[in-house]
Write an enzyme that holds these catalytic residues in place. Structure first.
Site, PDB file in Angstrom:
ATOM      1  N   ASP A  14      -7.128   0.835   2.048  1.00 48.02           N
ATOM      2  CA  ASP A  14      -5.582   0.900   1.563  1.00 48.02           C
ATOM      3  C   ASP A  14      -4.999   0.340   0.405  1.00 48.02           C
ATOM      4  O   ASP A  14      -3.930   0.813  -0.170  1.00 48.02           O
ATOM      5  CB  ASP A  14      -4.733   0.575   2.998  1.00 48.02           C
ATOM      6  CG  ASP A  14      -5.197  -0.699   3.745  1.00 48.02           C
ATOM      7  OD1 ASP A  14      -6.101  -1.204   3.296  1.00 48.02           O
ATOM      8  OD2 ASP A  14      -4.100  -1.267   4.192  1.00 48.02           O
ATOM      9  N   GLU A 164      -2.027  -9.855  12.798  1.00 48.67           N
ATOM     10  CA  GLU A 164      -2.337  -9.094  11.947  1.00 48.67           C
ATOM     11  C   GLU A 164      -3.438  -9.738  10.942  1.00 48.67           C
ATOM     12  O   GLU A 164      -3.412 -10.959  10.645  1.00 48.67           O
ATOM     13  CB  GLU A 164      -1.229  -8.759  11.277  1.00 48.67           C
ATOM     14  CG  GLU A 164      -1.343  -7.367  10.180  1.00 48.67           C
ATOM     15  CD  GLU A 164      -1.822  -7.845   8.773  1.00 48.67           C
ATOM     16  OE1 GLU A 164      -2.643  -7.289   8.107  1.00 48.67           O
ATOM     17  OE2 GLU A 164      -1.496  -9.121   8.423  1.00 48.67           O
ATOM     18  N   HIS A 242      -1.889   0.969   5.441  1.00 54.07           N
ATOM     19  CA  HIS A 242      -0.817  -0.308   5.339  1.00 54.07           C
ATOM     20  C   HIS A 242      -0.255  -0.667   4.043  1.00 54.07           C
ATOM     21  O   HIS A 242       0.900  -0.478   3.771  1.00 54.07           O
ATOM     22  CB  HIS A 242      -1.512  -1.378   5.968  1.00 54.07           C
ATOM     23  CG  HIS A 242      -2.077  -1.179   7.083  1.00 54.07           C
ATOM     24  ND1 HIS A 242      -1.478  -0.890   8.255  1.00 54.07           N
ATOM     25  CD2 HIS A 242      -3.580  -1.120   7.435  1.00 54.07           C
ATOM     26  CE1 HIS A 242      -2.554  -0.776   9.447  1.00 54.07           C
ATOM     27  NE2 HIS A 242      -3.628  -0.617   8.945  1.00 54.07           N
TER      28      HIS A 242
HETATM   29  C1  BDR Z   1      -4.231  -5.210   6.369  1.00 50.96           C
HETATM   30  O1  BDR Z   1      -5.586  -5.569   6.405  1.00 50.96           O
HETATM   31  C2  BDR Z   1      -6.386  -5.102   5.682  1.00 50.96           C
HETATM   32  O2  BDR Z   1      -7.650  -4.712   6.230  1.00 50.96           O
HETATM   33  C3  BDR Z   1      -5.643  -3.791   5.031  1.00 50.96           C
HETATM   34  O3  BDR Z   1      -6.269  -3.656   3.877  1.00 50.96           O
HETATM   35  C4  BDR Z   1      -4.117  -4.360   5.107  1.00 50.96           C
HETATM   36  O4  BDR Z   1      -3.872  -5.129   3.934  1.00 50.96           O
HETATM   37  C5  BDR Z   1      -3.812  -4.420   7.552  1.00 50.96           C
HETATM   38  O5  BDR Z   1      -3.964  -5.264   8.790  1.00 50.96           O
HETATM   39 CA    CA Z   2      -5.214  -5.143   1.937  1.00 46.19          CA
END
Ligand code: BDR
Ligand code: CA
Length: 321
Positions: A14, A164, A242
């Site tokens: 992403d 996260e 994301h």
């Molecule tokens: C985030 O963690 C990474 O794995 C992705 O690139 C994104 O920035 C999502 O939790």
């Molecule tokens: Ca990332």
């Protein structure tokens, strides 16, 4: 006037798409890319930034490599989502885009002190580089126009039930960044899980028939399979993209609704390290320190993305195996 951004990233599927969106949308000037360890080790995330720029023909955006490990904790990476290279899926050739000699943290301090009022910092990986820059020169917090970061969540984590990934990877760094007193927007999982790359979206990208579209469909196929394995993506849905959401918020603020809140990053919890405790109602008695993203105009987001990807034109034949 185009918004000038520095994208601090750890490519990462992403992240790669965030680079393309930042370069391809007319509202933004991508000033530089800084890399950090996160989804993979620093050597891999930096190589991946060079690979993406090579395929996309981005030769005029400097890439600076930064922190190879978190401020205090042992490193974590995310091979279960991004593979052993950090960008598994497409076959990449040798990149022709290079990396600068200057360290990313030095670059951030130098640039934000000199021209920060015109720069939006967009961190989409662990916040190690940004925190290291703040430690080195706290005045960057007064100079920088704003920070729009991907990370955190107000409802749930992904790497743990509470945290996260970007926050869990370096909670001490995240706490420094959220506590710095600069204008900050948190684009967390609550928002990014509304940006799902559906089969229909992947088809539209494939139909563009360019090297960039080949790369992006290869990325989304691998990334989608990872998410299906992880149990996060629902049957028939695609993976959440994301990091481009942070870029989209800078380009088109109208696409992402936000709400003011006080956000604290948990650094000591036994089960909750990296949790972004988000107080919308003021019950903790602290002044707001962030705008927190809540609702995405998903159709507008994908329009912006597809239009940006279309700017990359026909096959250049560079950087894909
Ligand atoms: C985030 O963690 C990474 O794995 C992705 O690139 C994104 O920035 C999502 O939790
Ligand atoms: Ca990332």
């Amino acid at each position: 006037m185009r918004k000038r951004i520095i994208l601090d990233c750890d490519p990462g599927h992403d992240d790669a798409i965030a680079i393309l969106l930042a370069r391809g949308c007319p509202e933004i000037e991508l000033v530089a890319i800084t890399t950090v360890a996160g989804n993979q080790t620093l050597d891999k995330t930096t190589l991946n930034a060079r690979r993406v720029c090579t395929v996309a023909g981005i030769h005029d955006v400097p890439i600076f490599a930064g922190s190879w490990r978190p401020l205090k904790r042992p490193q974590i990476t995310a091979p279960e989502i991004h593979g052993t290279s950090g960008l598994d899926g497409p076959a990449f050739g040798e990149p022709t885009v290079g990396v600068q000699d200057e360290n990313a943290v030095d670059y951030l301090v130098r640039t934000l002190m000199a021209e920060g009022e015109g720069i939006t910092l967009v961190p989409v990986g662990p916040l190690t580089n940004v925190a290291a820059a703040l430690r080195r020169e706290p005045r960057i917090a007064e100079r920088t126009r704003e920070v729009v970061l991907m990370g955190g969540a107000y409802t749930r984590g992904n790497r743990t039930p509470a945290a996260e990934f970007n926050m869990l990877a370096d909670p001490e760094a995240a706490a420094i960044v959220f506590g710095a007193g600069w204008p900050l927007t948190m684009i967390g999982l609550d928002l990014t899980h509304q940006a799902v790359a559906s089969g229909e979206v992947v088809q539209k990208i494939r139909a563009m028939g360019t090297d960039v579209s080949r790369m992006v469909t290869g990325l989304l196929e691998f990334y989608g399979a990872s998410y299906r394995r992880s149990g996060v993506a629902g049957a028939g849905l695609g993976p959440p993209v994301h990091d481009p959401c942070a870029v989209a918020r800078v380009a088109r603020p109208d696409l992402i609704a936000v709400q003011d809140a006080f956000v604290a990053v948990e650094t000591r919890g036994e089960w909750t390290s990296g949790m972004t405790v988000t107080d919308f109602r003021g019950s903790l008695g602290h002044p707001h320190n962030a705008k927190v993203a809540t609702t995405l105009d998903a159709e507008g987001f994908w329009d912006l993305m597809l239009t940006a990807l279309q700017t990359f034109g026909g096959p250049a034949g560079e950087g894909l195996g």
